[in-house]
Design a protein around this motif. Structure first.
Motif: not given
Length: 124
Positions: A37-43
């Motif tokens: 999984f991934r998580q970008a800033p603000g998302k």
């Protein structure tokens, strides 16, 4: 207790490649599926790819299909994510996850254990 340790993240130019690894240790019992999984800033955290226990089945998010390849080596309790043709939109912290079932899933809530994440930054 299950420990997941990701590695391989870093800074790369658009069009480049990276290979992420996730090593599992501790009280982990087969069969278990694994996912990225991934998580970008603000998302919110989003699904990237997942693979079944024996590696015979895998699934990818549309955004990475054809560019990323997931694989695993059960002898080493390790999962990999080969990322090619990287884009700035791929910039995020990448997390590996394990679920206590043989088959993969795409919902983060279906996973039981998580790593701390490894950052990937793709510059334009």
């Amino acid at each position: 207790q299950v420990q997941l340790v990701e590695s391989g993240g870093g800074l790369v130019q658009a069009g480049g490649s990276l290979r992420l690894s996730c090593a599992a240790s501790g009280r982990i019992f087969s069969p278990y599926a694994m996912g990225w999984f991934r998580q970008a800033p603000g998302k919110e955290r989003e699904f990237v790819a997942a693979i079944s226990w024996r590696g015979r089945s895998s699934y990818y998010a549309d955004s990475v299909k054809g560019r990323f390849t997931i694989s695993r080596d059960n002898a080493k309790n390790t999962m990999y994510l080969q990322m090619n043709s990287l884009k700035p939109d791929d910039t995020a912290v990448y997390y590996c996850a394990v679920r206590d079932f043989a088959n993969w899933a795409t919902n983060p809530s279906d996973y039981d254990y998580w790593g701390q994440g490894t950052p990937v930054t793709v510059s334009s």
